[in-house]
Scaffold this motif. Structure first.
Motif: not given
Ligand SMILES: NC(=O)c1ccc[n+]([C@@H]2O[C@H](COP(=O)([O-])OP(=O)(O)OC[C@H]3O[C@@H](n4cnc5c(N)ncnc54)[C@H](OP(=O)(O)O)[C@@H]3O)[C@@H](O)[C@H]2O)c1
Length: 205
Positions: A9, A12, A32-33, A40, A65, A87, A161
């Motif tokens: 969700s 990414l 998680r949600k 989790d 993560g 993570k 982002s």
């Molecule tokens: N955004 C960027 O610019 C960027 C760039 C490089 C790397 N990244 C990496 O890409 C990853 C995802 O980034 P994002 O920006 O897409 O994050 P995001 O929008 O916050 O999405 C995170 C997703 O992971 C789920 N989640 C989080 N913690 C969890 C857990 N402990 N167990 C199970 N599900 C979990 C969340 O759903 P729930 O809340 O329902 O659990 C949500 O679906 C991260 O590791 C980040 O460091 C991001």
């Protein structure tokens, strides 16, 4: 192919899901949600019971993560432990716990990020965790049994982002989440193992 997507969700994860579905794959959404299954992955019990319910499956892909951000002089042991437990160890456990259930020739696709090689102020935990993940993936690739494969997607800042995190990485050229999602497709549907897919030009040249 039956693919378990953790973090479906998120910014990414949404693009990874639509890219995989567009190529005809069966995607099970885990978060998680929200999702088809709730878990989790930072919880030590983590995903084991979900894996047992969903077996057999062909791939585990992670787009989730968290790490803590803070000044190097002030970041606490608790913040370091949070970053490692979430993570780093969350993804490692997601791989280990899947081993009894994933199909032969299955794959794991983990998520890192640009701070592994482009450090920023306040980002020491992010850089440490992302580099550690790269080490894990190259080591696991030579040891996994049954022709299982493992790769890491390491995107630069995502375009989506920029409003939230753009100020942390000034001058970094962002990449669309849909482009980063192509690396998941390559990892899951291709034949690579032990690869670090560095997605996005940034200042990498
Ligand atoms: N955004 C960027 O610019 C960027 C760039 C490089 C790397 N990244 C990496 O890409 C990853 C995802 O980034 P994002 O920006 O897409 O994050 P995001 O929008 O916050 O999405 C995170 C997703 O992971 C789920 N989640 C989080 N913690 C969890 C857990 N402990 N167990 C199970 N599900 C979990 C969340 O759903 P729930 O809340 O329902 O659990 C949500 O679906 C991260 O590791 C980040 O460091 C991001």
């Amino acid at each position: 192919m039956k693919i378990l997507l953790i973090g479906a969700s998120g910014t990414l994860g949404r693009e990874v899901e639509s890219t995989l579905r567009a190529s005809g794959q069966d995607v099970i959404r885990i978060g998680r949600k929200s999702g088809d299954m709730l878990a989790d992955f930072a919880d030590p019990r983590g995903l084991a019971s979900i894996y047992a319910k969903l077996k057999p499956f062909d791939a585990v892909a992670i787009a989730a993560g968290d790490v803590a951000f803070g000044p190097i002089a002030e970041i606490t042991r608790e913040q370091w432990c949070f970053s490692f437990d979430n993570k780093l160890l969350g993804q490692i456990a997601a791989v280990q716990q899947a081993l009894p259930y994933i199909s032969d020739r299955g794959s794991f696709t983990l998520i890192g990020g640009l701070f592994s090689e482009e450090p920023i102020p306040l980002g020491s935990a992010a850089s440490t965790v992302n580099r550690a993940l790269e080490g894990f993936v190259v080591a696991a690739a030579i040891e996994l049994p049954r022709a299982l494969r493992i790769n890491l997607v390491s995107p630069t800042l995502l375009e989506e982002s920029v409003p939230q995190f753009g100020h942390l990485a000034p001058g970094v050229i962002p990449v669309a989440a849909a482009t980063a999602a192509q690396a998941y497709k390559r990892s899951i549907l291709g034949a690579h193992t032990g690869q670090i897919y560095k997605v996005g030009a940034s200042l990498r040249g």
